[in-house]
Design an enzyme around this catalytic site. Sequence first.
Site, PDB file in Angstrom:
ATOM      1  N   ASP A  60      -3.821  -4.840   6.919  1.00  0.00           N
ATOM      2  CA  ASP A  60      -3.163  -4.581   8.252  1.00  0.00           C
ATOM      3  C   ASP A  60      -4.122  -6.035   8.341  1.00  0.00           C
ATOM      4  O   ASP A  60      -5.007  -6.620   8.938  1.00  0.00           O
ATOM      5  CB  ASP A  60      -4.845  -3.979   8.757  1.00  0.00           C
ATOM      6  CG  ASP A  60      -4.444  -3.684   9.929  1.00  0.00           C
ATOM      7  OD1 ASP A  60      -3.875  -4.349  11.108  1.00  0.00           O
ATOM      8  OD2 ASP A  60      -6.142  -3.519  10.363  1.00  0.00           O
ATOM      9  N   LYS A  62      -2.220  -7.500  11.092  1.00  0.00           N
ATOM     10  CA  LYS A  62      -1.073  -7.148  12.795  1.00  0.00           C
ATOM     11  C   LYS A  62      -0.101  -8.796  12.982  1.00  0.00           C
ATOM     12  O   LYS A  62      -0.344  -9.753  13.385  1.00  0.00           O
ATOM     13  CB  LYS A  62      -2.737  -7.524  13.254  1.00  0.00           C
ATOM     14  CG  LYS A  62      -2.619  -6.214  14.134  1.00  0.00           C
ATOM     15  CD  LYS A  62      -3.953  -5.202  15.321  1.00  0.00           C
ATOM     16  CE  LYS A  62      -4.407  -4.027  14.115  1.00  0.00           C
ATOM     17  NZ  LYS A  62      -5.513  -3.649  13.426  1.00  0.00           N
ATOM     18  N   ASP A  65       3.686 -13.976  15.065  1.00  0.00           N
ATOM     19  CA  ASP A  65       4.198 -14.947  15.048  1.00  0.00           C
ATOM     20  C   ASP A  65       5.758 -15.733  15.436  1.00  0.00           C
ATOM     21  O   ASP A  65       6.318 -14.458  15.183  1.00  0.00           O
ATOM     22  CB  ASP A  65       3.697 -15.848  14.049  1.00  0.00           C
ATOM     23  CG  ASP A  65       2.970 -17.198  14.181  1.00  0.00           C
ATOM     24  OD1 ASP A  65       4.375 -18.519  14.567  1.00  0.00           O
ATOM     25  OD2 ASP A  65       2.180 -17.408  13.370  1.00  0.00           O
ATOM     26  N   ILE A  66       5.490 -16.824  14.898  1.00  0.00           N
ATOM     27  CA  ILE A  66       7.584 -16.451  15.205  1.00  0.00           C
ATOM     28  C   ILE A  66       8.199 -16.597  13.676  1.00  0.00           C
ATOM     29  O   ILE A  66       7.634 -15.948  12.677  1.00  0.00           O
ATOM     30  CB  ILE A  66       7.630 -18.789  15.344  1.00  0.00           C
ATOM     31  CG1 ILE A  66       7.415 -19.363  13.904  1.00  0.00           C
ATOM     32  CG2 ILE A  66       7.281 -18.618  16.865  1.00  0.00           C
ATOM     33  CD1 ILE A  66       7.835 -20.531  13.961  1.00  0.00           C
ATOM     34  N   PRO A  67       9.163 -15.738  13.668  1.00  0.00           N
ATOM     35  CA  PRO A  67      10.240 -15.317  12.266  1.00  0.00           C
ATOM     36  C   PRO A  67       9.797 -16.149  11.411  1.00  0.00           C
ATOM     37  O   PRO A  67       9.018 -15.510  10.351  1.00  0.00           O
ATOM     38  CB  PRO A  67      11.630 -15.104  12.405  1.00  0.00           C
ATOM     39  CG  PRO A  67      11.543 -15.516  14.544  1.00  0.00           C
ATOM     40  CD  PRO A  67      10.606 -16.005  14.474  1.00  0.00           C
ATOM     41  N   SER A 117      -5.548   1.494  20.276  1.00  0.00           N
ATOM     42  CA  SER A 117      -6.563   2.844  20.347  1.00  0.00           C
ATOM     43  C   SER A 117      -7.851   2.211  21.534  1.00  0.00           C
ATOM     44  O   SER A 117      -7.876   3.237  21.952  1.00  0.00           O
ATOM     45  CB  SER A 117      -7.097   3.727  19.215  1.00  0.00           C
ATOM     46  OG  SER A 117      -7.351   1.865  18.471  1.00  0.00           O
ATOM     47  N   VAL A 172     -10.220   7.641  15.733  1.00  0.00           N
ATOM     48  CA  VAL A 172     -11.008   9.123  15.037  1.00  0.00           C
ATOM     49  C   VAL A 172     -11.943   9.295  14.370  1.00  0.00           C
ATOM     50  O   VAL A 172     -12.478   8.398  14.446  1.00  0.00           O
ATOM     51  CB  VAL A 172     -10.069   9.554  13.723  1.00  0.00           C
ATOM     52  CG1 VAL A 172     -10.700  10.666  13.338  1.00  0.00           C
ATOM     53  CG2 VAL A 172      -8.517  10.349  14.299  1.00  0.00           C
ATOM     54  N   GLN A 175     -13.891   6.020  17.713  1.00  0.00           N
ATOM     55  CA  GLN A 175     -13.704   5.947  19.002  1.00  0.00           C
ATOM     56  C   GLN A 175     -12.762   7.171  19.491  1.00  0.00           C
ATOM     57  O   GLN A 175     -12.780   6.824  20.392  1.00  0.00           O
ATOM     58  CB  GLN A 175     -12.045   4.964  19.041  1.00  0.00           C
ATOM     59  CG  GLN A 175     -12.460   3.843  18.041  1.00  0.00           C
ATOM     60  CD  GLN A 175     -10.955   2.853  17.843  1.00  0.00           C
ATOM     61  OE1 GLN A 175     -10.244   2.589  18.810  1.00  0.00           O
ATOM     62  NE2 GLN A 175     -10.366   2.641  16.333  1.00  0.00           N
ATOM     63  N   GLY A 193     -11.794   4.907   9.850  1.00  0.00           N
ATOM     64  CA  GLY A 193     -12.973   3.987   8.773  1.00  0.00           C
ATOM     65  C   GLY A 193     -14.201   4.388   9.732  1.00  0.00           C
ATOM     66  O   GLY A 193     -15.177   4.860   8.360  1.00  0.00           O
TER      67      GLY A 193
END
Length: 221
Positions: A60, A62, A65-67, A117, A172, A175, A193
């Site tokens: 993870d 995330k 950015d640019i390609p 979320s 879940v 949160q 988590g």
Amino acid sequence: MERKTRMILALDVSDREEALKIAEDVSEFVDAIKVGYPLVLATGLEIIRELAEFAPIIADFKVADIPNTNRLICKQVFEAGADAVIVQGFTGRDSLDACIEVASEYRRDVFVVSEMSHPGGAEFLQPVGEAIARMASEAGAFGLVAPATRPERVKKIRKIIGDKLTIISPGVGAQGGRASDVIAAGADWVIVGRSIYKAELPKEAASEIAAEIEAELRGEG
Ligand code: O7M
């Protein structure tokens, strides 16, 4: 990724030994382990290979950015042994295509964040979440990340993408989302988590959530 327990562990601890211990303890209850910045920045990228002994690893990062930069990041992630990478969708189709190209070279998967979320997820990202979901579907992503804190949004997104993509759903427990609600809404996997790794007995906590999901799938939820 096999759909057995329908649960993914978000392993956001910062200690290597603790991470390995929890992974071993709960591995029978999870289909994958999600590893992100907290653990990798604290222990190094090698933790991915160590944890892969217990379950498939979703990295993870995330990616947003640019390609060209996305391509370089994804290459490193797959070289490190991850089975899938999580990327942001808001950077657009070309950036996403770059990630999917690299993933297909390595025969790995890409999950795309369509909306988030936390409360702030409704501010900027939610209004474009459905467009991101459509784009991810057209681009050939493996799955989407959609919020367990808003099962009605998961339901809506499932309707838009049909069965073409999988949905993994965080939010879940800590949160406020319920595993059974979001599975009922159409998620393939829930991401959990703190409710597991902060529990006094992580194995028991994972087992309870797994049982809740199983009951929902049997129609007893
Ligand atoms: O169960 P928690 O709240 O302790 O952890 C949830 C995990 O899911 C944590 O690793 C978050 O970074 C992640 N997450 C969200 O909580 N919300 C999102 O919208 C998206 C993610 C995520 O995994 O994005 C890929």
